[in-house]
Enzyme design. Structure first.
Site, PDB file in Angstrom:
ATOM      1  N   ASP A  66       5.760  11.000  29.995  1.00  0.00           N
ATOM      2  CA  ASP A  66       5.749  11.507  28.617  1.00  0.00           C
ATOM      3  C   ASP A  66       5.097  10.419  27.757  1.00  0.00           C
ATOM      4  O   ASP A  66       4.517   9.455  28.290  1.00  0.00           O
ATOM      5  CB  ASP A  66       7.154  11.911  28.155  1.00  0.00           C
ATOM      6  CG  ASP A  66       8.094  10.719  27.976  1.00  0.00           C
ATOM      7  OD1 ASP A  66       7.683   9.577  28.283  1.00  0.00           O
ATOM      8  OD2 ASP A  66       9.245  10.935  27.537  1.00  0.00           O
ATOM      9  N   HIS A  67       5.193  10.560  26.434  1.00  0.00           N
ATOM     10  CA  HIS A  67       4.564   9.575  25.537  1.00  0.00           C
ATOM     11  C   HIS A  67       5.108   8.164  25.751  1.00  0.00           C
ATOM     12  O   HIS A  67       4.377   7.187  25.682  1.00  0.00           O
ATOM     13  CB  HIS A  67       4.756  10.011  24.082  1.00  0.00           C
ATOM     14  CG  HIS A  67       6.186  10.290  23.731  1.00  0.00           C
ATOM     15  ND1 HIS A  67       6.851  11.420  24.196  1.00  0.00           N
ATOM     16  CD2 HIS A  67       7.104   9.580  23.017  1.00  0.00           C
ATOM     17  CE1 HIS A  67       8.097  11.395  23.741  1.00  0.00           C
ATOM     18  NE2 HIS A  67       8.277  10.289  23.049  1.00  0.00           N
TER      19      HIS A  67
ATOM     20  N   ARG B 255      20.898   7.482  61.239  1.00  0.00           N
ATOM     21  CA  ARG B 255      22.053   8.142  60.607  1.00  0.00           C
ATOM     22  C   ARG B 255      21.700   8.778  59.261  1.00  0.00           C
ATOM     23  O   ARG B 255      22.383   9.708  58.816  1.00  0.00           O
ATOM     24  CB  ARG B 255      23.208   7.150  60.435  1.00  0.00           C
ATOM     25  CG  ARG B 255      22.914   6.029  59.455  1.00  0.00           C
ATOM     26  CD  ARG B 255      23.915   4.889  59.568  1.00  0.00           C
ATOM     27  NE  ARG B 255      23.710   3.845  58.579  1.00  0.00           N
ATOM     28  CZ  ARG B 255      22.750   2.918  58.654  1.00  0.00           C
ATOM     29  NH1 ARG B 255      21.895   2.916  59.654  1.00  0.00           N
ATOM     30  NH2 ARG B 255      22.646   1.984  57.723  1.00  0.00           N
ATOM     31  N   HIS B 256      20.655   8.304  58.644  1.00  0.00           N
ATOM     32  CA  HIS B 256      20.301   8.837  57.321  1.00  0.00           C
ATOM     33  C   HIS B 256      19.710  10.251  57.413  1.00  0.00           C
ATOM     34  O   HIS B 256      19.763  11.001  56.445  1.00  0.00           O
ATOM     35  CB  HIS B 256      19.343   7.887  56.610  1.00  0.00           C
ATOM     36  CG  HIS B 256      19.911   6.509  56.475  1.00  0.00           C
ATOM     37  ND1 HIS B 256      21.015   6.241  55.700  1.00  0.00           N
ATOM     38  CD2 HIS B 256      19.572   5.333  57.078  1.00  0.00           C
ATOM     39  CE1 HIS B 256      21.320   4.960  55.798  1.00  0.00           C
ATOM     40  NE2 HIS B 256      20.461   4.379  56.629  1.00  0.00           N
TER      41      HIS B 256
ATOM     42  N   HIS C 215      16.883   4.571  52.947  1.00  0.00           N
ATOM     43  CA  HIS C 215      18.065   5.405  53.186  1.00  0.00           C
ATOM     44  C   HIS C 215      17.930   6.838  52.697  1.00  0.00           C
ATOM     45  O   HIS C 215      18.523   7.745  53.280  1.00  0.00           O
ATOM     46  CB  HIS C 215      19.296   4.780  52.520  1.00  0.00           C
ATOM     47  CG  HIS C 215      19.798   3.555  53.232  1.00  0.00           C
ATOM     48  ND1 HIS C 215      21.027   2.991  52.971  1.00  0.00           N
ATOM     49  CD2 HIS C 215      19.228   2.793  54.197  1.00  0.00           C
ATOM     50  CE1 HIS C 215      21.195   1.930  53.746  1.00  0.00           C
ATOM     51  NE2 HIS C 215      20.107   1.783  54.494  1.00  0.00           N
TER      52      HIS C 215
ATOM     53  N   CYS D 112       9.198   7.905  32.067  1.00  0.00           N
ATOM     54  CA  CYS D 112       9.550   8.234  30.680  1.00  0.00           C
ATOM     55  C   CYS D 112      10.201   6.984  30.077  1.00  0.00           C
ATOM     56  O   CYS D 112      10.015   5.884  30.604  1.00  0.00           O
ATOM     57  CB  CYS D 112      10.429   9.476  30.584  1.00  0.00           C
ATOM     58  SG  CYS D 112      12.047   9.366  31.360  1.00  0.00           S
ATOM     59  N   GLY D 113      10.944   7.125  28.991  1.00  0.00           N
ATOM     60  CA  GLY D 113      11.519   5.941  28.355  1.00  0.00           C
ATOM     61  C   GLY D 113      12.506   5.219  29.255  1.00  0.00           C
ATOM     62  O   GLY D 113      12.422   4.008  29.453  1.00  0.00           O
ATOM     63  N   THR D 114      13.450   5.988  29.793  1.00  0.00           N
ATOM     64  CA  THR D 114      14.474   5.403  30.674  1.00  0.00           C
ATOM     65  C   THR D 114      14.274   5.775  32.140  1.00  0.00           C
ATOM     66  O   THR D 114      14.837   5.122  33.019  1.00  0.00           O
ATOM     67  CB  THR D 114      15.874   5.922  30.275  1.00  0.00           C
ATOM     68  OG1 THR D 114      15.843   7.359  30.353  1.00  0.00           O
ATOM     69  CG2 THR D 114      16.251   5.482  28.865  1.00  0.00           C
ATOM     70  N   GLY D 115      13.570   6.857  32.396  1.00  0.00           N
ATOM     71  CA  GLY D 115      13.454   7.423  33.745  1.00  0.00           C
ATOM     72  C   GLY D 115      14.531   8.472  34.010  1.00  0.00           C
ATOM     73  O   GLY D 115      14.451   9.224  34.982  1.00  0.00           O
ATOM     74  N   ILE D 116      15.525   8.542  33.131  1.00  0.00           N
ATOM     75  CA  ILE D 116      16.673   9.438  33.360  1.00  0.00           C
ATOM     76  C   ILE D 116      16.262  10.909  33.236  1.00  0.00           C
ATOM     77  O   ILE D 116      16.542  11.724  34.128  1.00  0.00           O
ATOM     78  CB  ILE D 116      17.831   9.126  32.380  1.00  0.00           C
ATOM     79  CG1 ILE D 116      18.383   7.723  32.635  1.00  0.00           C
ATOM     80  CG2 ILE D 116      18.953  10.155  32.537  1.00  0.00           C
ATOM     81  CD1 ILE D 116      19.378   7.247  31.581  1.00  0.00           C
ATOM     82  N   GLY D 117      15.620  11.252  32.129  1.00  0.00           N
ATOM     83  CA  GLY D 117      15.231  12.652  31.919  1.00  0.00           C
ATOM     84  C   GLY D 117      14.349  13.158  33.049  1.00  0.00           C
ATOM     85  O   GLY D 117      14.564  14.262  33.580  1.00  0.00           O
ATOM     86  N   MET D 118      13.381  12.360  33.430  1.00  0.00           N
ATOM     87  CA  MET D 118      12.462  12.748  34.516  1.00  0.00           C
ATOM     88  C   MET D 118      13.241  12.993  35.812  1.00  0.00           C
ATOM     89  O   MET D 118      12.983  13.967  36.529  1.00  0.00           O
ATOM     90  CB  MET D 118      11.415  11.660  34.746  1.00  0.00           C
ATOM     91  CG  MET D 118      10.407  11.517  33.635  1.00  0.00           C
ATOM     92  SD  MET D 118       9.372  12.984  33.465  1.00  0.00           S
ATOM     93  CE  MET D 118       7.950  12.307  32.581  1.00  0.00           C
TER      94      MET D 118
HETATM   95  C1  RB5 Z   1      11.697  10.086  24.589  1.00  0.00           C
HETATM   96  O1  RB5 Z   1      12.031   9.587  23.333  1.00  0.00           O
HETATM   97  C2  RB5 Z   1      12.797   9.749  25.606  1.00  0.00           C
HETATM   98  O2  RB5 Z   1      13.942  10.479  25.324  1.00  0.00           O
HETATM   99  C3  RB5 Z   1      12.307  10.007  27.020  1.00  0.00           C
HETATM  100  O3  RB5 Z   1      11.172   9.249  27.244  1.00  0.00           O
HETATM  101  C4  RB5 Z   1      13.261   9.658  28.145  1.00  0.00           C
HETATM  102  O4  RB5 Z   1      13.781   8.374  28.005  1.00  0.00           O
HETATM  103  C5  RB5 Z   1      14.289  10.663  28.470  1.00  0.00           C
HETATM  104  O5  RB5 Z   1      15.075  10.522  29.410  1.00  0.00           O
END
Ligand code: RB5
Length: 150
Positions: free
Chosen positions: A8-9, A132-133, A98, A65-71
């Site tokens: 993303d941006h 095993r994995h 693993h 993305c910003g944190t990688g969490i959303g992706m």
């Molecule tokens: C965008 O502001 C941010 O929410 C996105 O990049 C990401 O961190 C979501 O998980």
């Protein structure tokens, strides 16, 4: 290897840097966006890469993305996808050994480009350990089928 990449941006600049790293390693890179630092929605880009990997079009994917969490949340909704959020080198290595992760998610607002480069190189070059994995991944596949049926 054929590697699909998207961001993303928030991950746009790091994506360009990682694309170069992959080119220099001799890989073919398929860039699925975004194309600027203008604000976009990460689910659209995670969907594009995860769908392509899920359908077997490319071997591996990288999402930033910003944190990688959303992706990672979005990518793991897709069948056959094992997306690993790795903001450190050890986790990147273990996600291959693993978990046979086929998508790497990175947080561009969490780590710098130096660490990101090492994470990508480690993740690309580390093989799945098997043994095993395999049994554990088979169980993930069974759960996936069960959940989809319900
Ligand atoms: C965008 O502001 C941010 O929410 C996105 O990049 C990401 O961190 C979501 O998980």
């Amino acid at each position: 290897m054929n590697i699909a990449i998207a961001s993303d941006h928030a991950g746009y600049e790091m994506k360009n840097f990682i694309k170069n790293v992959l080119f220099e390693m001799g890989h073919k890179v398929i860039d699925m966006g975004t194309d600027s630092s203008c604000s976009v929605d990460y689910p659209d880009y995670a969907e594009a890469v995860a769908k392509a990997i899920s359908e077997g079009l490319y071997e591996r994917g990288i999402l930033i993305c910003g944190t990688g969490i959303g992706m990672s949340i979005v990518a793991n909704k897709f069948k056959n996808i094992r997306a690993a959020l790795c903001n450190d080198i050890f986790t990147a290595k273990m996600s291959r050994l693993h978990n046979n992760a086929n998508i790497l998610c990175i947080g561009a607002r969490v780590i710098g480009i130096g660490v990101a480069e090492e994470i990508v190189k480690t993740w690309i070059n580390t093989p799945f350990e098997g043994e095993r994995h395999v049994r554990r991944l088979d169980k993930i596949n069974l759960i996936e089928r069960k959940v989809i049926k319900e």
